[in-house]
Design an enzyme around this catalytic site. Structure first.
Site, PDB file in Angstrom:
ATOM      1  CG  HIS A 157      10.183  17.415 -72.572  1.00  9.76           C
ATOM      2  ND1 HIS A 157       9.977  17.936 -73.890  1.00  9.76           N
ATOM      3  CD2 HIS A 157      11.025  18.193 -71.836  1.00  9.76           C
ATOM      4  CE1 HIS A 157      10.627  18.937 -74.132  1.00  9.76           C
ATOM      5  NE2 HIS A 157      11.485  19.229 -72.802  1.00  9.76           N
ATOM      6  CG  ASP A 366       5.064   8.822 -76.440  1.00  9.31           C
ATOM      7  OD1 ASP A 366       5.646   9.472 -75.805  1.00  9.31           O
ATOM      8  OD2 ASP A 366       5.496   8.153 -77.466  1.00  9.31           O
TER       9      ASP A 366
HETATM   10  C1  GDG Z   1      10.254  12.724 -75.350  1.00  7.51           C
HETATM   11  C2  GDG Z   1       8.952  12.221 -74.963  1.00  7.51           C
HETATM   12  C3  GDG Z   1       7.888  14.031 -76.181  1.00  7.51           C
HETATM   13  C4  GDG Z   1      13.711   8.306 -83.906  1.00  7.51           C
HETATM   14  N1  GDG Z   1      14.261   7.350 -84.371  1.00  7.51           N
HETATM   15  C5  GDG Z   1      15.212   8.204 -85.196  1.00  7.51           C
HETATM   16  C6  GDG Z   1      14.842   9.471 -85.015  1.00  7.51           C
HETATM   17  N2  GDG Z   1      13.960   9.730 -84.200  1.00  7.51           N
HETATM   18  C7  GDG Z   1      13.255  10.726 -83.679  1.00  7.51           C
HETATM   19  C8  GDG Z   1      11.999  11.100 -83.990  1.00  7.51           C
HETATM   20  C9  GDG Z   1      11.493  12.055 -83.038  1.00  7.51           C
HETATM   21  C10 GDG Z   1      12.248  11.722 -81.897  1.00  7.51           C
HETATM   22  O1  GDG Z   1      13.235  11.062 -82.125  1.00  7.51           O
HETATM   23  C11 GDG Z   1      11.597  10.911 -80.699  1.00  7.51           C
HETATM   24  O2  GDG Z   1      10.388  11.786 -80.423  1.00  7.51           O
HETATM   25  P1  GDG Z   1       9.139  11.319 -79.613  1.00  7.51           P
HETATM   26  O3  GDG Z   1       8.290  12.389 -79.204  1.00  7.51           O
HETATM   27  O4  GDG Z   1       8.511  10.341 -80.152  1.00  7.51           O
HETATM   28  O5  GDG Z   1       9.617  10.556 -78.375  1.00  7.51           O
HETATM   29  P2  GDG Z   1      10.681  10.567 -77.090  1.00  7.51           P
HETATM   30  O6  GDG Z   1      12.085  10.529 -77.519  1.00  7.51           O
HETATM   31  O7  GDG Z   1      10.550   9.815 -75.891  1.00  7.51           O
HETATM   32  O8  GDG Z   1      10.715  11.983 -76.547  1.00  7.51           O
HETATM   33  C12 GDG Z   1       7.458  12.395 -75.928  1.00  7.51           C
HETATM   34  C13 GDG Z   1       9.156  14.473 -76.762  1.00  7.51           C
HETATM   35  O9  GDG Z   1      10.187  14.022 -75.529  1.00  7.51           O
HETATM   36  C14 GDG Z   1       8.974  15.853 -76.803  1.00  7.51           C
HETATM   37  O10 GDG Z   1       8.459  16.598 -75.785  1.00  7.51           O
HETATM   38  O11 GDG Z   1       6.832  13.903 -77.655  1.00  7.51           O
HETATM   39  O12 GDG Z   1       6.434  11.987 -75.417  1.00  7.51           O
HETATM   40  O13 GDG Z   1       8.958  10.730 -74.569  1.00  7.51           O
HETATM   41  O14 GDG Z   1      11.784  13.319 -83.616  1.00  7.51           O
HETATM   42  O15 GDG Z   1      11.938  11.343 -85.431  1.00  7.51           O
HETATM   43  N3  GDG Z   1      15.861  10.665 -85.641  1.00  7.51           N
HETATM   44  C15 GDG Z   1      16.522  10.112 -86.372  1.00  7.51           C
HETATM   45  N4  GDG Z   1      16.947   8.653 -86.574  1.00  7.51           N
HETATM   46  C16 GDG Z   1      16.118   7.767 -86.083  1.00  7.51           C
HETATM   47  O16 GDG Z   1      16.414   6.642 -86.395  1.00  7.51           O
HETATM   48  N5  GDG Z   1      17.482  11.094 -86.959  1.00  7.51           N
END
Ligand code: GDG
Length: 510
Positions: A157, A366
């Site tokens: 990921h 990322d």
């Molecule tokens: C890894 C990789 C890759 C955030 N704050 C809240 C909340 N979130 C949710 C967001 C989003 C998720 O968390 C974060 O996803 P990301 O993709 O931005 O980042 P990582 O957690 O680092 O994920 C990344 C991913 O895996 C998938 O393959 O894209 O690059 O690092 O969905 O909305 N959700 C809630 N409250 C919050 O305050 N409910």
């Protein structure tokens, strides 16, 4: 065929729990539901007798959840140590933050061995196994050692760095070599695929033919599968959240009044570039004082991995920088930056994205970044906001119609904020429609199906990839006044970030 998913953390859903809107966990659960399946991993709990205790199982519909606890020593070495103090920073190109210890590496291998042993006892001959993320890289090799011949896939990921970076890790050759135990290795972008293939060649002497990589007697395939979100569900959630004016939306309306809103949403993680982003917002207000009092930055940053020292330091730094900027740039009746270190419901997030004129997504590095896609999905098609996106997010490889920025350049990010706030509606709509079309054509359902299809074809004669096409039709408004028209799902457009078109990543901009 039964699908077996393995991931570091597994949450057994409540019996009464209604499906949440979108998200990776939901997509994987749907894939399991349709095939019937097993989901195995760490319960998130620590118990000193974990190593000898039986796996705990729970049945939900057609899905069996099987979890094991970790001992505190295992959690410290495998999870907090090697996974999150060595692999996480290394994969995000942060050699300076990478802490390697042999004991932690041993602990990491030990947990992977224990997971393999527990899994073998639950496997059936026609199971297809799909392993997720950097915590579990050597798991397939451990399963093969125990005689497992089933199809095994892996999805990574987070980014995969060039071999010059990855090779700095002690035992990097051994670890990268274990990738060959998989039939299919999926990464987020072509850049990650090229880096991983290059690393396999340089560090474990692999021979390479296109996406096919041979190490010794084993052959694997490394391919890019850019992950998506449930665009449709998120769009509906955002529209409903604003219509219903639930609490955070109502309060934001009252506290912001006519002021514009710039939003950032990230786990509190140094890879997300939160501190440089705050500095860039400060720079924007200094360079463009006419915006003072008229716009605010809301940064939602739920704490993450707070037991890892580098995260505790980031927590402190972000408070300090926000405090300093608010003290120097704020007024008695206006606070330019709000950093809230707590998680909000998806419902509230969706509404806040839609209320914000600018989505500021500026990670230093990322894998993909789902927030960028969520921000676009949540917009009002008739009056959309503008996405400012780091060129170092995997999402930038698909979302070239965002304002693409270098997050290391504070002035560039500051200028992009100004450009976004001043952008005429016609241009906002044009960019939004293209971005929406791309994320909708490559949503989470498309990703899961495409990966699983490639996994079941792996080992078979080479697959033909459907032709890449241009962006889908514009999401013209539909009868409900809000729903963009659903494009046909084929291969999504992979557009290059605008700034990158001239000088393309021979040596990768990442
Ligand atoms: C890894 C990789 C890759 C955030 N704050 C809240 C909340 N979130 C949710 C967001 C989003 C998720 O968390 C974060 O996803 P990301 O993709 O931005 O980042 P990582 O957690 O680092 O994920 C990344 C991913 O895996 C998938 O393959 O894209 O690059 O690092 O969905 O909305 N959700 C809630 N409250 C919050 O305050 N409910």
């Amino acid at each position: 065929m039964r699908l077996v998913i393995v991931s570091n953390r597994v949450t057994i859903p409540d019996r009464s729990e209604k499906a949440a809107a979108g998200g990776l966990a939901v997509a994987l659960r749907e894939a399991l539901d349709s095939h019937g399946g097993l989901w195995f991993g760490w319960s998130g709990e620590v118990a000193e007798n974990a190593a000898g205790a039986p796996v705990k199982t729970a049945q939900r519909g057609k899905v069996t959840y099987a979890v094991t606890d970790l001992t505190s020593a295992e959690r410290d070495s495998y999870y907090l140590g090697f996974s999150n103090r060595a692999l996480w920073p290394l994969m995000h190109y942060r050699l300076g933050l990478t802490e390697f210890s042999r004991t932690e590496y041993e602990g990491y291998l030990g947990v992977n061995r224990r997971f393999a042993k527990a899994l073998v006892a639950m496997l059936q001959p026609d199971d297809v196994i799909w392993i997720h993320d950097y915590h579990l890289i050597p798991l397939a090799a451990e399963l093969r050692r125990r005689g497992v011949t089933n199809r095994i896939g892996y999805f990574h990921h987070i980014p995969w760095p060039p071999s010059e970076v990855f090779g700095a890790l002690p035992f990097s050759s051994t670890l990268i070599g274990t990738m060959a135990a998989y039939d299919l290795v999926g990464v987020q972008t072509e850049i990650d695929a090229a880096n991983l293939i290059g690393g396999l060649r340089a560090l474990s002497g692999a021979s390479v033919d296109g996406d096919r990589v041979r190490v010794g007697r084993r052959q694997t395939s490394v391919q890019a599968f850019p992950i998506g979100i449930d665009v449709e569900a998120f769009r509906k959630l955002a529209a409903a959240s604003v219509r219903a004016a639930t609490l955070p939306i109502k309060t934001t309306r009252e506290t912001l009044g006519e002021r514009k809103l710039v939003i950032g949403v990230d786990r509190l993680d140094y890879s997300k570039g939160i501190v440089p982003r705050l500095e860039a917002f400060g720079q924007f207000l200094r360079s463009h004082p006419e915006h003072r009092g008229r716009v605010g930055l809301l940064q939602i940053a739920p704490p993450s991995r707070s037991e890892v020292p580098e995260y505790a330091e980031l927590d402190r730094q972000s408070d300090e920088v926000a405090g300093r900027l608010n003290a120097t740039l704020g007024e008695f009746d206006w606070t330019p930056i709000r950093v809230v270190k707590k998680a909000y419901s998806r419902n509230a997030l969706a509404g806040l994205y839609r209320r914000a004129q600018v989505g500021l997504v500026t990670p230093m590095r990322d894998g993909m970044n789902l927030v960028a896609k969520e921000y676009v999905a949540a917009q009002d098609p008739a009056d959309p906001g503008v996405l400012v996106l780091s060129r170092f997010a995997g999402a930038a490889q698909q979302m070239g119609e965002a304002l693409i920025v270098n997050p290391f350049d504070t002035h560039e990010v500051a200028d992009a904020i100004r450009t976004a706030l001043a952008m005429p509606k016609s241009e906002r709509i044009r960019r939004f429609e293209r971005l929406y079309a791309v994320i909708d054509a490559s949503d989470i359902g498309w990703w899961t199906q495409r990966y699983l299809a490639a996994l079941s074809n792996s080992g078979a004669p080479r697959q033909t990839t459907p032709p890449k096409t241009g962006p889908r039709r514009s999401p013209a408004k539909s009868a409900d006044g809000d729903r963009p028209r659903k494009p046909v799902k084929t291969m999504p457009a992979v557009t290059k970030p605008r700034r990158e078109r001239a000088a393309q990543p021979g040596s990768s901009p990442h």
